[in-house]
Design a protein around this motif. Structure first.
Motif, PDB file in Angstrom:
ATOM      1  N   SER A   7      11.959   4.363  -4.448  1.00 17.16           N
ATOM      2  CA  SER A   7      12.793   4.501  -5.523  1.00 17.16           C
ATOM      3  C   SER A   7      13.040   5.997  -5.776  1.00 17.16           C
ATOM      4  CB  SER A   7      12.785   3.581  -6.654  1.00 17.16           C
ATOM      5  OG  SER A   7      13.075   2.219  -6.376  1.00 17.16           O
ATOM      6  N   LYS A   8      11.892   6.683  -5.818  1.00 19.26           N
ATOM      7  CA  LYS A   8      11.695   8.084  -6.330  1.00 19.26           C
ATOM      8  C   LYS A   8      12.406   9.164  -5.674  1.00 19.26           C
ATOM      9  CE  LYS A   8       7.016   8.577  -4.404  1.00 19.26           C
ATOM     10  NZ  LYS A   8       5.865   9.144  -4.531  1.00 19.26           N
ATOM     11  N   PHE A   9      12.624   8.458  -4.142  1.00 20.04           N
ATOM     12  CA  PHE A   9      13.246   9.420  -3.293  1.00 20.04           C
ATOM     13  C   PHE A   9      14.678   9.233  -2.968  1.00 20.04           C
ATOM     14  CE2 PHE A   9       8.850   9.544  -1.146  1.00 20.04           C
ATOM     15  CZ  PHE A   9       8.451  10.833  -1.781  1.00 20.04           C
ATOM     16  N   VAL A  10      15.281   7.978  -3.446  1.00 21.98           N
ATOM     17  CA  VAL A  10      16.498   7.522  -2.748  1.00 21.98           C
ATOM     18  C   VAL A  10      17.687   8.229  -3.412  1.00 21.98           C
ATOM     19  CG1 VAL A  10      18.134   5.512  -3.193  1.00 21.98           C
ATOM     20  CG2 VAL A  10      15.824   5.013  -2.879  1.00 21.98           C
ATOM     21  N   ASP A  11      17.580   8.728  -4.422  1.00 25.12           N
ATOM     22  CA  ASP A  11      18.694   9.584  -5.016  1.00 25.12           C
ATOM     23  C   ASP A  11      18.848  10.770  -4.343  1.00 25.12           C
ATOM     24  OD1 ASP A  11      19.541   7.776  -7.118  1.00 25.12           O
ATOM     25  OD2 ASP A  11      18.821   8.767  -8.498  1.00 25.12           O
ATOM     26  N   ASP A  12      17.762  11.526  -3.916  1.00 25.16           N
ATOM     27  CA  ASP A  12      17.785  12.492  -3.235  1.00 25.16           C
ATOM     28  C   ASP A  12      18.340  12.377  -1.807  1.00 25.16           C
ATOM     29  OD1 ASP A  12      17.026  15.703  -3.159  1.00 25.16           O
ATOM     30  OD2 ASP A  12      16.213  14.505  -1.227  1.00 25.16           O
ATOM     31  N   ILE A  13      17.865  11.305  -1.277  1.00 25.76           N
ATOM     32  CA  ILE A  13      18.092  11.052  -0.071  1.00 25.76           C
ATOM     33  C   ILE A  13      19.900  10.775   0.263  1.00 25.76           C
ATOM     34  CG2 ILE A  13      18.048   9.214   1.884  1.00 25.76           C
ATOM     35  CD1 ILE A  13      15.324   8.383   1.053  1.00 25.76           C
ATOM     36  N   LEU A  14      20.129  10.311  -0.673  1.00 26.40           N
ATOM     37  CA  LEU A  14      21.624   9.859  -0.531  1.00 26.40           C
ATOM     38  C   LEU A  14      22.448  11.097  -0.982  1.00 26.40           C
ATOM     39  CD1 LEU A  14      21.823   6.628  -2.922  1.00 26.40           C
ATOM     40  CD2 LEU A  14      22.094   6.679  -0.507  1.00 26.40           C
ATOM     41  N   THR A  15      21.818  11.900  -1.958  1.00 27.82           N
ATOM     42  CA  THR A  15      22.785  13.270  -1.929  1.00 27.82           C
ATOM     43  C   THR A  15      22.803  14.043  -0.553  1.00 27.82           C
ATOM     44  OG1 THR A  15      22.229  13.264  -4.431  1.00 27.82           O
ATOM     45  CG2 THR A  15      22.822  15.174  -3.271  1.00 27.82           C
ATOM     46  N   ARG A  16      21.642  14.023  -0.039  1.00 28.26           N
ATOM     47  CA  ARG A  16      21.453  14.780   1.273  1.00 28.26           C
ATOM     48  C   ARG A  16      22.322  14.544   2.141  1.00 28.26           C
ATOM     49  NH1 ARG A  16      17.269  18.521   1.220  1.00 28.26           N
ATOM     50  NH2 ARG A  16      15.921  18.379  -0.691  1.00 28.26           N
ATOM     51  N   ASP A  39       3.444  10.450   7.234  1.00 27.05           N
ATOM     52  CA  ASP A  39       3.774   9.672   8.594  1.00 27.05           C
ATOM     53  C   ASP A  39       3.231  10.640   9.585  1.00 27.05           C
ATOM     54  OD1 ASP A  39       4.771   7.683  10.091  1.00 27.05           O
ATOM     55  OD2 ASP A  39       6.987   8.273  10.003  1.00 27.05           O
ATOM     56  N   TYR A  40       3.371  10.028  10.656  1.00 26.67           N
ATOM     57  CA  TYR A  40       3.018  10.853  12.225  1.00 26.67           C
ATOM     58  C   TYR A  40       4.145  11.538  12.480  1.00 26.67           C
ATOM     59  CZ  TYR A  40      -1.003   7.558  12.230  1.00 26.67           C
ATOM     60  OH  TYR A  40      -2.090   6.817  12.119  1.00 26.67           O
ATOM     61  N   ARG A  64       0.768  -1.204  -0.048  1.00 28.67           N
ATOM     62  CA  ARG A  64      -0.035   0.179  -0.080  1.00 28.67           C
ATOM     63  C   ARG A  64       0.791   1.277   0.047  1.00 28.67           C
ATOM     64  NH1 ARG A  64      -2.779  -3.001   3.932  1.00 28.67           N
ATOM     65  NH2 ARG A  64      -2.140  -1.738   5.596  1.00 28.67           N
ATOM     66  N   SER A  65       2.099   1.170   0.466  1.00 27.14           N
ATOM     67  CA  SER A  65       2.858   2.299   0.766  1.00 27.14           C
ATOM     68  C   SER A  65       3.436   2.494  -0.684  1.00 27.14           C
ATOM     69  CB  SER A  65       4.205   1.966   1.650  1.00 27.14           C
ATOM     70  OG  SER A  65       5.091   2.916   1.500  1.00 27.14           O
ATOM     71  N   GLU A 113       7.624  14.931   0.371  1.00 26.31           N
ATOM     72  CA  GLU A 113       6.192  14.855   0.062  1.00 26.31           C
ATOM     73  C   GLU A 113       5.616  13.710  -0.440  1.00 26.31           C
ATOM     74  OE1 GLU A 113       2.508  16.881   0.089  1.00 26.31           O
ATOM     75  OE2 GLU A 113       4.317  17.787   0.661  1.00 26.31           O
ATOM     76  N   GLY A 114       4.615  13.177   0.175  1.00 27.55           N
ATOM     77  CA  GLY A 114       3.729  12.287  -0.043  1.00 27.55           C
ATOM     78  C   GLY A 114       4.439  10.973   0.231  1.00 27.55           C
ATOM     79  N   GLY A 115       5.678  11.074   1.156  1.00 26.62           N
ATOM     80  CA  GLY A 115       6.397   9.754   1.732  1.00 26.62           C
ATOM     81  C   GLY A 115       5.768   9.396   3.084  1.00 26.62           C
ATOM     82  N   ASP A 116       5.729   8.142   3.353  1.00 29.26           N
ATOM     83  CA  ASP A 116       5.398   7.705   4.670  1.00 29.26           C
ATOM     84  C   ASP A 116       6.271   6.943   5.376  1.00 29.26           C
ATOM     85  OD1 ASP A 116       5.875   5.267   3.336  1.00 29.26           O
ATOM     86  OD2 ASP A 116       3.731   4.717   3.267  1.00 29.26           O
ATOM     87  N   HIS A 117       6.368   6.017   6.243  1.00 32.33           N
ATOM     88  CA  HIS A 117       7.069   5.410   7.112  1.00 32.33           C
ATOM     89  C   HIS A 117       8.237   4.941   6.559  1.00 32.33           C
ATOM     90  CE1 HIS A 117       8.121   5.307  11.393  1.00 32.33           C
ATOM     91  NE2 HIS A 117       8.294   3.787  11.305  1.00 32.33           N
ATOM     92  N   PHE A 118       7.935   4.549   5.210  1.00 33.44           N
ATOM     93  CA  PHE A 118       8.979   3.665   4.356  1.00 33.44           C
ATOM     94  C   PHE A 118       9.525   4.590   3.411  1.00 33.44           C
ATOM     95  CE2 PHE A 118       5.390   1.164   6.195  1.00 33.44           C
ATOM     96  CZ  PHE A 118       6.017   0.043   6.806  1.00 33.44           C
TER      97      PHE A 118
END
Length: 288
Positions: free
Chosen positions: A271-280, A238-239, A186-187, A261-266
């Motif tokens: 995949s759409k967030f991973v590159d930005d996460i690693l860069t940050r 997420d909460y 669902r996530s 934006e649009g992300g939850d606990h997972f």
């Protein structure tokens, strides 16, 4: 290609499970060596019911893209430490032992940056661990901990812990595993789930102890004691009733909060967030 979410759940005895899991049960932590000249090491501490495999794919990408090294450890009650009682004290003992074996205890090396990365349970117990071992770290990245679940928690947060405790005490591992498959479907989480989560197995036996740890940690008391910079990361779905408060309590001006934006606990496994996460993560490490 196999549809992970349609795959059947099989039950194994302990020895067969260890044989099938992607985890190497002969050790309790993994080391991914980085490029020596960079001297950045991320210490990954996973979320509840997961294992050190959770961020292995991220750690490999950090090495491939940026040359950074990583240490990934199992918390007590999880992975290769599944039979070790989970508590805040045993988490501290485990982290201290891993850092010692990796040569990171003792006098801090001025040319090396060590970054604590904790997600969910790993972030909440991280407040306790960072308070205890602050001198060993140059910064921290705390993920999925925007809700206060400790002293002063809201009714909703308290109810969530009661439910988590009930499920852990009354449902089988197979049932909880199946529920986790449904939740991630669902996530929309789709990044290396077999390698990071389901292929390693999940560990629900000490769900009550997880709840006890979450209830005991008081971030509002710990954060003002921390002089190191903290990067908080959450998903907007997420909460996160206390994320702004956590940031305001930080004493280091380089502390940050970023919501996906649009992300939850997972969100870390979308995949759409991973590159930005690693860069940050990379930029945070370089700028502290």
């Amino acid at each position: 290609e196999c549809d992970l979410h349609q795959a059947p759940i099989k039950k194994f005895c302990k020895s067969c499970f260890r044989d099938k899991s992607v985890l190497d049960f002969s050790k309790t932590f993994d080391v991914i060596e980085g490029i020596k000249d960079l001297n950045v090491t991320f210490v990954f501490v996973h979320g509840g019911s997961a294992s050190r495999a959770l961020f292995r794919a991220h750690a490999m990408e950090l090495k491939t893209k940026y040359g950074h090294g990583s240490i990934l450890l199992d918390l007590p009650g999880h992975g290769s430490l599944v039979d070790t009682p989970l508590s805040l004290d045993s988490c501290a003992t485990t982290l201290e032992g891993v850092l010692n074996k990796c040569g990171l205890l003792g006098e801090k090396q001025s040319d090396r940056k060590v970054i604590y990365v904790g997600a969910s349970l790993g972030a909440y117990v991280g407040f306790h661990l960072l308070d205890k071992f602050q001198s060993l770290f140059d910064g921290a990245i705390l993920i999925d901990c925007g809700q206060n679940v400790g002293p002063g928690a809201s009714f909703k947060a308290k109810a969530g812990l009661v439910m988590l405790s009930y499920m852990g005490n009354h449902m089988s591992n197979a049932t909880l595993f199946g529920m986790m498959k449904d939740v991630t479907k669902r996530s929309g989480a789709d990044y290396k789930l077999m390698e990071s989560t389901f292929g390693a197995g999940m560990f629900f036996d000490q769900a009550q102890e997880q709840v006890d740890c979450l209830r005991a940690v008081a971030p509002a008391d710990k954060i003002p004691n921390l002089s190191l910079p903290i990067l908080f990361m959450n998903g907007t779905k997420d909460y996160r009733d206390s994320e702004d408060k956590w940031l305001e309590l930080c004493t280091n001006e380089k502390s940050q909060l970023h919501d996906y934006e649009g992300g939850d606990h997972f969100f870390t496994h979308h995949s759409k967030f991973v590159d930005d996460i690693l860069t940050r993560w990379h930029e945070f490490a370089l700028n502290i």
